[in-house]
Design a protein around this motif. Structure first.
Motif, short mmCIF file in Angstrom:
data_model
loop_
_atom_site.label_atom_id
_atom_site.label_comp_id
_atom_site.label_asym_id
_atom_site.label_seq_id
_atom_site.Cartn_x
_atom_site.Cartn_y
_atom_site.Cartn_z
N SER A 119 9.40 7.96 1.92
CA SER A 119 8.20 7.92 0.95
C SER A 119 8.68 7.38 -0.37
O SER A 119 7.59 7.04 -1.21
CB SER A 119 7.62 9.13 0.93
N SER A 120 9.85 7.54 -0.76
CA SER A 120 10.16 7.20 -2.24
C SER A 120 10.22 5.66 -2.15
O SER A 120 10.02 5.04 -3.57
CB SER A 120 11.83 7.38 -2.28
N LYS A 121 9.96 4.86 -1.01
CA LYS A 121 9.79 3.52 -1.23
C LYS A 121 8.33 2.81 -0.88
O LYS A 121 8.14 1.66 -1.21
CB LYS A 121 10.87 2.81 -0.18
N TRP A 122 7.48 3.95 -1.11
CA TRP A 122 6.16 3.58 -0.92
C TRP A 122 5.65 3.22 -2.26
O TRP A 122 5.94 3.79 -3.26
CB TRP A 122 5.19 4.72 -0.36
N LYS A 123 4.70 2.15 -2.55
CA LYS A 123 4.32 1.84 -3.61
C LYS A 123 2.55 1.88 -3.63
O LYS A 123 2.21 1.80 -2.51
CB LYS A 123 4.36 0.27 -3.97
N ILE A 124 2.04 2.71 -4.71
CA ILE A 124 0.94 3.06 -4.69
C ILE A 124 0.11 2.49 -5.62
O ILE A 124 0.63 2.22 -7.08
CB ILE A 124 0.76 4.40 -4.61
N ALA A 125 -1.17 1.57 -5.50
CA ALA A 125 -1.99 0.98 -6.33
C ALA A 125 -3.19 2.07 -6.51
O ALA A 125 -3.90 2.45 -5.52
CB ALA A 125 -2.28 -0.20 -6.12
N TYR A 126 -3.42 2.60 -7.71
CA TYR A 126 -4.75 3.51 -7.67
C TYR A 126 -5.80 2.63 -8.57
O TYR A 126 -5.67 2.03 -9.38
CB TYR A 126 -4.43 4.66 -8.70
N ALA A 127 -6.88 2.67 -8.00
CA ALA A 127 -8.12 1.75 -8.44
C ALA A 127 -9.61 2.51 -8.22
O ALA A 127 -9.67 3.35 -7.31
CB ALA A 127 -7.89 0.31 -7.85
N THR A 128 -10.70 1.92 -8.98
CA THR A 128 -11.93 2.61 -8.66
C THR A 128 -12.42 1.99 -7.31
O THR A 128 -11.72 0.88 -6.74
CB THR A 128 -12.74 1.96 -9.84
N SER A 129 -13.69 2.54 -6.82
CA SER A 129 -14.12 1.89 -5.69
C SER A 129 -14.38 0.55 -5.65
O SER A 129 -14.08 -0.28 -4.46
CB SER A 129 -15.39 2.80 -5.28
N GLU A 130 -14.89 0.09 -6.58
CA GLU A 130 -15.30 -1.45 -7.02
C GLU A 130 -14.05 -2.32 -7.01
O GLU A 130 -14.17 -3.55 -6.25
CB GLU A 130 -15.90 -1.65 -8.15
N ILE A 132 -11.24 -1.83 -5.47
CA ILE A 132 -10.86 -1.67 -4.02
C ILE A 132 -11.59 -2.59 -3.21
O ILE A 132 -11.11 -3.29 -2.32
CB ILE A 132 -10.66 -0.25 -3.44
N GLU A 133 -12.87 -2.44 -3.41
CA GLU A 133 -13.56 -3.27 -2.38
C GLU A 133 -13.27 -4.87 -2.67
O GLU A 133 -13.43 -5.59 -1.74
CB GLU A 133 -15.22 -3.03 -2.90
N THR A 134 -13.12 -5.16 -3.91
CA THR A 134 -12.88 -6.78 -4.37
C THR A 134 -11.55 -7.00 -3.65
O THR A 134 -11.64 -8.18 -2.83
CB THR A 134 -12.70 -6.76 -5.99
N VAL A 135 -10.62 -6.19 -3.76
CA VAL A 135 -9.37 -6.68 -3.09
C VAL A 135 -9.58 -6.83 -1.53
O VAL A 135 -9.27 -7.87 -0.56
CB VAL A 135 -8.26 -5.64 -3.12
N PHE A 136 -10.25 -5.84 -0.94
CA PHE A 136 -10.68 -5.44 0.37
C PHE A 136 -11.37 -6.81 1.00
O PHE A 136 -11.04 -7.55 1.95
CB PHE A 136 -10.99 -4.42 0.84
#
Length: 214
Positions: A119-130, A132-136
């Motif tokens: 888990s130390s190698k996991w990278k997390i990006a935090y974002a608003t719902s909007e 996240i939707e844009t990337v997805f």
């Protein structure tokens, strides 16, 4: 004795070669590009305060939402079946894209899981719902995010921000993402495809190095 040994080798070698080359449908070809130029994540907040980007990385991307139990189950499954085999590749990364409100809970979860996972190698990006939707939506996949910004499917994005997958999958036709709940799909299809794209870039690197020496 030598005669039987030679005959045995001559008989076994073609069969072994056939099985090797037939073992993975995509093993000796480029992994198809399904969507070009997906939206980057370089503007998102991260769990390490460093900038995350799809550029120049082979990235496994997950949208596991705000339900911590789903994040735990799906991420742990993915880590054990796929990711831990590839963490030592410098240009490989695993990125979780999560809603901003999960920051505290996921931080605790990562610390909790360090004893049993990478888990130390996991990278997390935090974002608003909007965001996240844009990337997805830029992935142009047939999948949908639920109200918690969750999908069980995980995706492979290459160094040029292209979504990779299969365009002739025997079950789905086009395979945009891999179901993190399905151990067989992870073990077989996704593992095979990650190997293919890593081998593809290694081969390209070797060719470039040879050309530089000429």
């Amino acid at each position: 004795m030598k005669k039987f040994l030679v005959l045995g080798i001559l008989f076994a070698l073609p069969i072994t070669a056939y099985l090797f080359f037939a073992s993975g449908k995509n093993n000796f070809a480029r992994l198809p590009v399904l969507t070009e130029n997906v939206t980057d994540i370089s503007g998102m907040e991260t769990n390490t305060d460093s900038v995350l980007s799809f550029d120049e990385h082979i990235t496994v991307v997950a949208f596991f939402g705000s339900d911590l139990e789903k994040i735990k189950g799906n991420t742990f499954n993915l880590d054990k079946k796929i990711l831990e085999k590839y963490y030592d590749f410098d240009d490989f990364q695993f990125v979780l894209i999560l809603p901003s409100e999960t920051k505290e809970d996921t931080g605790n979860f990562i610390e909790e899981f360090k004893k049993i996972s990478e888990s130390s190698k996991w990278k997390i990006a935090y974002a608003t719902s909007e965001e996240i939707e844009t990337v997805f939506e830029s992935f142009a996949s047939p999948h949908k995010l639920d109200q918690d910004q969750y999908t069980p499917y995980v995706y492979i994005v290459d160094k040029d921000r292209n979504l990779r997958g299969r365009d002739d999958d025997e079950e789905h036709g086009e395979l945009y993402g891999y179901d993190s709940r399905d151990v067989a799909e992870l073990n077989n299809k996704m593992n095979d495809d990650v190997k293919v794209i890593l081998a593809e870039y290694r081969l390209a690197l070797k060719r470039n190095n040879r050309n530089d020496k000429i």
